[in-house]
Scaffold this motif. Structure first.
Motif, mmCIF file in Angstrom:
data_model
loop_
_atom_site.group_PDB
_atom_site.id
_atom_site.type_symbol
_atom_site.label_atom_id
_atom_site.label_comp_id
_atom_site.label_asym_id
_atom_site.label_seq_id
_atom_site.Cartn_x
_atom_site.Cartn_y
_atom_site.Cartn_z
ATOM 1 N N ALA A 333 0.832 -1.213 0.000
ATOM 2 C CA ALA A 333 0.000 0.000 0.000
ATOM 3 C C ALA A 333 0.859 1.252 0.000
ATOM 4 N N ILE A 334 1.950 1.218 0.760
ATOM 5 C CA ILE A 334 2.839 2.380 0.836
ATOM 6 C C ILE A 334 3.544 2.609 -0.503
ATOM 7 N N GLU A 335 3.940 1.529 -1.164
ATOM 8 C CA GLU A 335 4.582 1.663 -2.477
ATOM 9 C C GLU A 335 3.635 2.307 -3.486
ATOM 10 N N GLU A 336 2.355 1.963 -3.396
ATOM 11 C CA GLU A 336 1.387 2.483 -4.359
ATOM 12 C C GLU A 336 0.942 3.912 -4.026
ATOM 13 N N ARG A 337 0.807 4.226 -2.732
ATOM 14 C CA ARG A 337 0.174 5.488 -2.341
ATOM 15 C C ARG A 337 1.084 6.411 -1.538
ATOM 16 N N GLY A 338 2.303 5.961 -1.265
ATOM 17 C CA GLY A 338 3.221 6.781 -0.510
ATOM 18 C C GLY A 338 3.047 6.632 0.980
ATOM 19 N N GLY A 339 4.024 7.136 1.719
ATOM 20 C CA GLY A 339 3.973 7.042 3.169
ATOM 21 C C GLY A 339 5.183 6.310 3.703
ATOM 22 N N TYR A 371 -4.289 0.654 8.154
ATOM 23 C CA TYR A 371 -3.181 0.889 9.080
ATOM 24 C C TYR A 371 -2.034 1.641 8.394
ATOM 25 N N ALA A 372 -1.763 1.274 7.144
ATOM 26 C CA ALA A 372 -0.646 1.878 6.422
ATOM 27 C C ALA A 372 -0.911 3.337 6.082
ATOM 28 N N LEU A 373 -2.169 3.678 5.826
ATOM 29 C CA LEU A 373 -2.480 5.000 5.291
ATOM 30 C C LEU A 373 -3.031 5.975 6.330
ATOM 31 N N GLU A 374 -3.401 5.475 7.522
ATOM 32 C CA GLU A 374 -3.956 6.356 8.550
ATOM 33 C C GLU A 374 -2.924 6.614 9.645
ATOM 34 N N ALA A 375 -2.770 7.854 10.029
ATOM 35 C CA ALA A 375 -1.846 8.208 11.102
ATOM 36 C C ALA A 375 -2.496 7.943 12.462
ATOM 37 N N VAL A 379 -4.150 -1.574 15.097
ATOM 38 C CA VAL A 379 -4.919 -2.688 14.541
ATOM 39 C C VAL A 379 -6.222 -2.877 15.312
ATOM 40 N N ALA A 380 -6.139 -2.835 16.642
ATOM 41 C CA ALA A 380 -7.345 -3.034 17.462
ATOM 42 C C ALA A 380 -8.373 -1.939 17.202
ATOM 43 N N LYS A 381 -7.904 -0.707 17.040
ATOM 44 C CA LYS A 381 -8.816 0.413 16.794
ATOM 45 C C LYS A 381 -9.538 0.229 15.463
ATOM 46 N N ILE A 382 -8.831 -0.208 14.450
ATOM 47 C CA ILE A 382 -9.443 -0.422 13.130
ATOM 48 C C ILE A 382 -10.472 -1.538 13.202
ATOM 49 N N LEU A 383 -10.110 -2.633 13.856
ATOM 50 C CA LEU A 383 -11.029 -3.765 13.952
ATOM 51 C C LEU A 383 -12.254 -3.415 14.792
#
Length: 453
Positions: A333-339, A371-375, A379-383
């Protein structure tokens, strides 16, 4: 927990203290290597060793703090525990900010040492596992670049793909939703002599029953009311290549006999045509349950397709692969969208392991993308957010321990943000000892520098 896989390197220049401490640890089934001076230990140390270090601070000619700095320079992820006298407590607290895992004040309770050592070993194991995974991801080649995983079940799947690819027979791929059945089908095609020919995929559950025959067989112009022009069907398009029939258990019963006849005779007729079209195709069918035991699935079609089988495990049964796949999806995801890649905290690793993943690899990929794109997320918060929105199967809830830790992390994160990284103000608001706050920030991957103005 298996404590024998990782050694404890114990350093103290007092022979009696060192031998007594080593005996306590060995009685608790730890593997211990004793050192009398820091230089000897340092000469044997290098990065990624399966060990943690427990060291006294006051020693000559090299003290424990200098040794820690040298070791962490080689391996920043090392779990280093300091043993300190009463007068060195402030120094040890400062060392926590410099990377120490924890410190024990003399005289310490042996049980406290054992508990701290177990936590340090658990952390070290997770870090070494991540390092091994990164090396594995960096060395991917061939089929492993597509079908990723070190679990023995996935090794067997890759072996089956390599074997079946060149046999050129029909294959049934079994697996729950999100396990990667189409990925396996495409890998079979790409590894076969048909790789330069079409790969045509159909989701049988997504096609209305009244359009199924036209979708598979095609039709001539005027064959029925809405047939304004000729249409080539998927069977014909896939000729010389591979036809992937996903969720084949959803295929209407009336269509199953027609498909069987095509596979038996290697020919078909478009709707509204009397012209026979010869085809040569390979079918890879995917199903979520055993077709042989389904009352509404024709057994003659099953036996025609059931030349070879591949069974994909659920993600929750591939525990060692979960962090590996998570990092792979994050980096992609980082390779495609940066970060920039954010290392997983211990609580994130625990969450990945304990959660049931009802959506399997597909769900893991979606969480990794978030996780990759949100500052400032976890993991627990996303789930927890997914479950609150009923986006996933609530029969696989987050364990209570994970929920409690995520709540604690969110409170500390909010306080750090409100106080703009002022640790003293955070200590006063949360009413925590400095040492406890340092330990929790380390555990949850919270860095003071991220909150400063």
């Amino acid at each position: 927990m298996d404590t024998q896989a990782i050694e404890i390197w114990l350093l103290d220049d007092d022979d009696i203290v060192r031998s007594t401490t080593a005996q306590w640890l060995r009685l608790s089934d730890f593997e211990v290597r004793e050192f009398q001076d820091a230089r000897t230990l340092l000469s044997q140390f290098h990065a990624d060793l399966p060990c943690i270090i427990v060291s006294d601070i006051r020693m000559t000619p090299m003290d424990g703090l200098t040794l820690m700095a040298e070791c962490l320079l080689q391996d920043p992820n090392l779990s280093f525990i300091l043993i300190t006298g009463h007068g060195d407590v402030d120094t040890a607290v400062s060392a926590l900010r410099d990377g120490a895992f924890d410190f024990l004040e003399k005289p310490f309770d042996p049980n406290r040492l054992i508990q701290t050592a177990r936590k340090a070993i658990q952390t070290r194991k997770a870090q070494l596992q991540l390092a091994t995974q990164r090396q594995y991801l960096g060395d991917l080649h061939g089929l492993e670049e597509t079908i990723i995983g070190q679990d023995e079940q996935m090794v067997r799947v890759r072996q089956q793909i390599q074997t079946f690819a060149n046999i050129d027979t029909h294959v049934i791929v079994y697996g729950k939703t999100g396990c990667g059945k189409e990925l396996v089908a495409k890998a079979l095609h790409d590894a076969s002599p048909r790789k330069d020919k079409p790969f045509i995929a159909i989701n049988c559950a997504a096609i209305p029953s009244d359009l199924f025959e036209s979708e598979l067989f095609g039709h001539e112009a005027g064959a029925f009311t809405s047939a304004h022009k000729q249409r080539v069907g998927k069977l014909e398009l896939a000729s010389e290549g591979t036809l992937f029939l996903d969720e084949i258990e959803s295929m209407p019963f009336s269509m199953q006999i027609k498909l069987l006849r095509v596979l038996q005779e290697n020919q078909l007729e478009r709707i509204g045509s009397n012209q026979t079209i010869h085809i040569n195709l390979r079918v890879v069918a995917a199903a979520k349950q055993d077709l042989q035991n389904m009352a509404d699935f024709r057994q003659d079609l099953f036996f025609r397709l059931n030349v070879s089988q591949i069974h994909l495990p659920e993600l929750r049964h591939r525990g060692s692969d979960i962090p590996l796949l998570f990092e792979h999806f994050c980096r992609h995801a980082i390779e495609e969208r940066g970060g920039e890649f954010k290392p997983l905290s211990p609580i994130d690793l625990e969450t990945l392991t304990l959660y049931g993943w009802p959506g399997n690899v597909r769900e893991l990929r979606n969480v990794a993308l978030r996780y990759a794109l949100e500052a400032n997320t976890s993991v627990a918060k996303i789930l927890a957010g997914y479950q609150a929105q009923e986006q996933i199967n609530t029969q696989s809830p987050l364990p209570l321990s994970v929920k409690v830790q995520e709540y604690e992390r969110s409170l500390i994160d909010a306080c750090l943000r409100q106080q703009k990284g002022n640790i003293q103000h955070v200590l006063e608001e949360l009413q925590l000892p400095r040492r406890t706050l340092n330990q929790k920030m380390q555990k949850y991957g919270l860095n003071r520098g991220d909150y400063l103005d």
